[in-house]
Design an enzyme around this catalytic site. Structure first.
Site, PDB file in Angstrom:
ATOM      1  N   LEU A  42      -6.253   4.965   1.588  1.00 23.31           N
ATOM      2  CA  LEU A  42      -5.233   5.696   1.452  1.00 23.31           C
ATOM      3  C   LEU A  42      -4.499   5.784   2.996  1.00 23.31           C
ATOM      4  O   LEU A  42      -5.264   5.955   3.968  1.00 23.31           O
ATOM      5  CB  LEU A  42      -5.498   7.020   1.024  1.00 23.31           C
ATOM      6  CG  LEU A  42      -6.178   7.070  -0.705  1.00 23.31           C
ATOM      7  CD1 LEU A  42      -6.726   8.247  -0.859  1.00 23.31           C
ATOM      8  CD2 LEU A  42      -5.014   6.480  -1.498  1.00 23.31           C
TER       9      LEU A  42
ATOM     10  N   THR B 276      -9.712  12.391   6.460  1.00 18.62           N
ATOM     11  CA  THR B 276      -8.713  12.688   7.433  1.00 18.62           C
ATOM     12  C   THR B 276      -8.467  10.947   7.650  1.00 18.62           C
ATOM     13  O   THR B 276      -8.958  10.131   6.884  1.00 18.62           O
ATOM     14  CB  THR B 276      -9.576  12.904   8.912  1.00 18.62           C
ATOM     15  OG1 THR B 276     -10.725  12.260   8.961  1.00 18.62           O
ATOM     16  CG2 THR B 276      -9.846  14.582   8.881  1.00 18.62           C
TER      17      THR B 276
ATOM     18  N   GLU C 137     -26.038  13.047  -4.725  1.00 16.76           N
ATOM     19  CA  GLU C 137     -24.634  13.432  -4.595  1.00 16.76           C
ATOM     20  C   GLU C 137     -24.238  14.220  -5.831  1.00 16.76           C
ATOM     21  O   GLU C 137     -23.269  14.813  -5.528  1.00 16.76           O
ATOM     22  CB  GLU C 137     -23.967  11.808  -4.877  1.00 16.76           C
ATOM     23  CG  GLU C 137     -24.215  10.865  -3.660  1.00 16.76           C
ATOM     24  CD  GLU C 137     -23.570   9.593  -4.052  1.00 16.76           C
ATOM     25  OE1 GLU C 137     -22.535   9.452  -4.401  1.00 16.76           O
ATOM     26  OE2 GLU C 137     -24.033   8.585  -3.618  1.00 16.76           O
TER      27      GLU C 137
ATOM     28  N   ARG D  39       0.931  -1.101   0.046  1.00 11.65           N
ATOM     29  CA  ARG D  39      -0.012   0.171   0.073  1.00 11.65           C
ATOM     30  C   ARG D  39       0.879   1.154   0.001  1.00 11.65           C
ATOM     31  O   ARG D  39       0.761   2.259  -0.754  1.00 11.65           O
ATOM     32  CB  ARG D  39      -0.970  -0.127   1.274  1.00 11.65           C
ATOM     33  CG  ARG D  39      -1.933   1.065   1.205  1.00 11.65           C
ATOM     34  CD  ARG D  39      -2.558   1.070   2.488  1.00 11.65           C
ATOM     35  NE  ARG D  39      -3.200  -0.009   2.854  1.00 11.65           N
ATOM     36  CZ  ARG D  39      -4.462  -0.496   1.926  1.00 11.65           C
ATOM     37  NH1 ARG D  39      -5.266   0.365   1.008  1.00 11.65           N
ATOM     38  NH2 ARG D  39      -5.003  -1.683   2.585  1.00 11.65           N
TER      39      ARG D  39
ATOM     40  N   LEU E 243     -11.198   6.397   8.530  1.00 11.64           N
ATOM     41  CA  LEU E 243     -12.075   6.087   7.200  1.00 11.64           C
ATOM     42  C   LEU E 243     -13.319   6.418   7.215  1.00 11.64           C
ATOM     43  O   LEU E 243     -14.275   6.569   8.338  1.00 11.64           O
ATOM     44  CB  LEU E 243     -12.189   4.672   7.059  1.00 11.64           C
ATOM     45  CG  LEU E 243     -13.012   3.890   5.671  1.00 11.64           C
ATOM     46  CD1 LEU E 243     -12.205   4.408   4.571  1.00 11.64           C
ATOM     47  CD2 LEU E 243     -13.200   2.646   5.612  1.00 11.64           C
TER      48      LEU E 243
ATOM     49  N   HIS F 168     -19.354  10.236   0.542  1.00 11.90           N
ATOM     50  CA  HIS F 168     -19.799   8.867   1.220  1.00 11.90           C
ATOM     51  C   HIS F 168     -21.132   8.828   1.051  1.00 11.90           C
ATOM     52  O   HIS F 168     -21.827   9.842   1.389  1.00 11.90           O
ATOM     53  CB  HIS F 168     -19.243   8.710   2.378  1.00 11.90           C
ATOM     54  CG  HIS F 168     -19.640   7.678   3.155  1.00 11.90           C
ATOM     55  ND1 HIS F 168     -18.735   6.428   3.072  1.00 11.90           N
ATOM     56  CD2 HIS F 168     -20.504   7.053   4.110  1.00 11.90           C
ATOM     57  CE1 HIS F 168     -19.335   5.308   3.188  1.00 11.90           C
ATOM     58  NE2 HIS F 168     -20.225   5.734   4.200  1.00 11.90           N
TER      59      HIS F 168
ATOM     60  N   ASN G 224     -14.033  13.687  -0.172  1.00 11.49           N
ATOM     61  CA  ASN G 224     -14.615  12.510  -0.615  1.00 11.49           C
ATOM     62  C   ASN G 224     -16.078  12.784  -0.360  1.00 11.49           C
ATOM     63  O   ASN G 224     -16.511  13.612   0.420  1.00 11.49           O
ATOM     64  CB  ASN G 224     -14.117  11.461   0.712  1.00 11.49           C
ATOM     65  CG  ASN G 224     -14.667  10.163   0.224  1.00 11.49           C
ATOM     66  OD1 ASN G 224     -14.617   9.699  -1.180  1.00 11.49           O
ATOM     67  ND2 ASN G 224     -15.226   9.399   1.312  1.00 11.49           N
TER      68      ASN G 224
END
Ligand code: GRF
Length: 233
Positions: A117, A165, A198, A89, A168, A133, A131
């Site tokens: 990440l 941040t 969204e 990763r 997750l 969600h 992001n």
């Protein structure tokens, strides 16, 4: 920079923002409908002329990500960095960071990017990576959010745009959209209604960032002009 310091985001203090154009890099893994909504908003609302901002690249971690063709059709440069080519990763994260940084981004946008990440990567883009969600966070982090919502019997469900941040599906909330959960809903129907919302809130949140209109104060995001950060569909 500590959360407690109120800073209007948009990167006005960063060297690259003294350049003529603010660059946005969008990361995808699949369909790319949120990416498309953002690119279309940038084109329709003429962000280059009005905000001095350009969608500089769309980067996918899968060569078969359907959104790549759509991005190209919309005239946005695309790149692929296949995570399967990396042994760990951290090596993937480092290569992805180098690729993104070729574009000197003001903002990195995760739009259905299905890789976790690492902390160093997240720290590198602190307060300039966002992001979306598909739930009303902090409810239902993780996968299968629509299934989770139906199983929990919640009456409102939705989507959240947030700063990224290390935790997750966590981080200061920029905007949320709520939809009613109907008795007859199945996962697909609920997902489709949330996705439509969204596509409303994500381009708007990106534009707010680029306008320097967002401030994070004690972990809470506020809009400078009190624009509605909540949408009830
Ligand atoms: C969206 O539901 C988004 O909220 C989630 O993944 C999905 C991506 O869809 N993170 P798309 O690729 O933007 O169409």
């Amino acid at each position: 920079m500590p959360d407690g310091d109120a800073v209007w985001r948009g990167g006005g203090d960063r060297a690259q923002d003294r350049a003529a154009v603010k660059h946005v890099v969008i990361l995808i893994s699949g369909r790319g409908s949120n990416m498309e909504a953002i690119v279309r908003a940038a084109q329709t609302e003429r962000w280059e002329q009005t905000l001095g901002a350009r969608i500089a690249a769309v980067i996918a971690n899968r060569v078969d990500a359907a959104g790549l063709a759509e991005a190209e059709a919309l005239g946005v440069p695309t790149r692929v960095l296949d995570h399967r080519d990396f042994a760990s990763r951290s090596t993937f994260d480092a290569a992805l960071r180098d690729l993104i940084d070729e574009y000197a981004p003001t903002l990195v946008v995760l739009a259905g990017f299905m890789r976790i990440l690492g902390d160093a990567f997240v720290a590198h883009y602190a307060q300039r990576m966002i992001n979306i969600h598909p739930s009303l966070l902090p409810s239902f982090p993780g996968l299968h959010t629509h299934r989770q919502a139906l199983a929990a019997g919640v009456k409102l469900h939705g989507a959240t745009v947030h700063f990224v941040t290390p935790a997750l599906d966590h981080g200061p909330i920029i905007a949320q959209a709520a939809v009613e959960v109907r008795d007859a809903d199945d996962e697909a129907q609920l997902s489709a209604r949330v996705l439509a919302e969204e596509h409303r809130i994500y381009p708007r949140a990106v534009r707010w960032f680029l306008e320097d209109a967002l401030c994070i104060e004690d972990g809470v995001v506020k809009h400078r002009d009190r624009s509605a950060q909540a949408v009830i569909a």
